[in-house]
Write an enzyme that holds these catalytic residues in place. Structure first.
Site, mmCIF file in Angstrom:
data_model
loop_
_atom_site.group_PDB
_atom_site.id
_atom_site.type_symbol
_atom_site.label_atom_id
_atom_site.label_comp_id
_atom_site.label_asym_id
_atom_site.label_seq_id
_atom_site.Cartn_x
_atom_site.Cartn_y
_atom_site.Cartn_z
ATOM 1 N N SER A 126 0.845 -1.196 0.000
ATOM 2 C CA SER A 126 0.000 0.000 0.000
ATOM 3 C C SER A 126 0.880 1.246 0.000
ATOM 4 O O SER A 126 2.036 1.198 0.397
ATOM 5 C CB SER A 126 -0.896 0.010 1.246
ATOM 6 O OG SER A 126 -1.522 1.277 1.383
ATOM 7 N N HIS A 127 0.289 2.359 -0.447
ATOM 8 C CA HIS A 127 0.987 3.642 -0.365
ATOM 9 C C HIS A 127 1.209 4.059 1.083
ATOM 10 O O HIS A 127 2.061 4.884 1.376
ATOM 11 C CB HIS A 127 0.167 4.743 -1.052
ATOM 12 C CG HIS A 127 0.275 4.723 -2.544
ATOM 13 N ND1 HIS A 127 -0.220 3.697 -3.307
ATOM 14 C CD2 HIS A 127 0.831 5.611 -3.401
ATOM 15 C CE1 HIS A 127 0.025 3.959 -4.580
ATOM 16 N NE2 HIS A 127 0.658 5.108 -4.661
ATOM 17 N N SER A 128 0.373 3.520 1.965
ATOM 18 C CA SER A 128 0.400 3.927 3.369
ATOM 19 C C SER A 128 0.975 2.821 4.242
ATOM 20 O O SER A 128 0.496 1.682 4.215
ATOM 21 C CB SER A 128 -1.023 4.265 3.817
ATOM 22 O OG SER A 128 -1.127 4.174 5.214
#
Lengths: 127, 207
Positions: A8-10
């Site tokens: 994920s980007h996060s």
């Protein structure tokens, strides 16, 4: 056991998805590869590669991603592995498919069976 | 002809341009994307700069491939795999040369563009970097075929890239983060198309 990687980007989102799967599948071989090394949003080539190596076995690894660069960066990491490596990216809702995959993996299912189950999460209506 | 040292110098120049335009590119990306394009490009090229000394002794294909790998590893957004693929494909096509000419450059760029299309599963008209890359390549091929000198070929490429950036304004984004905005992306220029125009202009300025 088939390994699972959440990209994920996060960082927090990836880790929380892993935590969430523990409610039903504590003991599944699942790791997070979220965010950049400095904690900002993005996808890290090195984190994805390390995560795959961490859960890799001959039984294979399933990778679930959010969007955009998470997909493209994962593709580039996979190009570095041998063509014979059993590593599969699966296009499905990331939370639902992570839960489905971790439960199925913990039950000892094969990578092919797990992918078939994940594919079903694409069509599962919430209401 | 362009030797290894000049290629490295141009890469360093690209890093300076990305640093100088970091805010501008990030602002463009804030409007229709996730607001990280300038920061990401500057971070990627700052890493390239750190490796510049080691790059200088390599052949040009290797310099470009190494640059591509660095961008993939360090950029963190979609421009990492996209520009990274472009540099790597260009490096593979140019190969183990220590000097290159315009035909090599155009061949490398063409391979790079094909790499971007494949990586992003994209084509022109989707409000992406391809909308400045493809017209730039076409304009340069045409000038080169007409026998123009290096500077004139590159200038034609820059003009076409900049026109390509303008042409992204009325487009509806269908690829990348801007596609979530759909019609609301209309009226804004694409950050990726813009960064390519900056990079090509930096190459042009070196001649």
């Amino acid at each position: 056991m088939v390994g699972i990687v959440i990209v994920s980007h996060s960082e927090k989102l990836a880790e929380s998805i892993v935590d969430l799967t523990r409610m039903m599948a504590d003991g599944a071989n699942i790791v997070a590869a979220g965010g950049l090394e400095d904690g900002s949003f993005g996808t890290s080539y090195d984190r994805i590669k390390e995560a795959i190596e961490k859960v890799y076995s001959a039984e294979g690894v399933i990778i679930l991603m959010d969007m955009g660069s998470a997909v493209m960066t994962t593709e580039m990491v996979l190009e570095e592995f041998d063509a014979g490596s059993k590593i599969r990216m699966v296009d499905a809702p990331i939370v639902e498919s992570a839960v489905a995959a971790s439960v199925s993996a913990l039950c000892g299912n094969s990578i092919e069976d797990i992918i078939a189950e994940i594919e079903e999460t694409k069509n599962a209506a919430k209401f | 002809m362009t030797d290894q040292k000049k290629v490295v110098d141009i890469l360093l120049g690209m890093g300076r341009v990305m640093e100088e335009n970091k805010e501008f590119l990030t602002d463009l990306d804030n409007t229709i994307g996730d607001g990280d394009h300038g920061i990401n490009m500057a971070r990627g090229f700052a890493e390239v700069e750190k490796q510049a000394e080691g790059l200088a002794g390599k052949d040009i294909g290797n310099i470009l491939k190494t640059t591509g790998m660095t961008l993939v590893s360090k950029v963190g957004g979609s421009s990492g795999p996209l520009y990274g693929t472009a540099f790597m494909k260009a490096g593979m096509t140019i190969g183990a040369k220590t000097e290159i000419g315009m035909d090599d450059f155009l061949g490398g760029l063409e391979a790079g563009i094909e790499g971007v299309k494949a990586r992003g599963k994209s084509t022109t008209g989707e409000k992406t970097m391809l909308d400045s890359m493809v017209p730039a390549l076409e304009a340069m091929k045409e000038k080169q075929a007409a026998g123009a000198d290096v500077k004139a070929v590159l200038e034609a490429g820059v003009a076409a890239a900049e026109a390509g950036v303008e042409a992204t304004k009325p487009m509806v984004a269908t690829k990348g983060r801007a596609s979530y905005l759909g019609e609301r992306s209309v009226g804004h220029q694409d950050p990726g198309a813009t960064s390519f125009a900056f990079l090509l202009k930096e190459i042009c300025n070196a001649y």
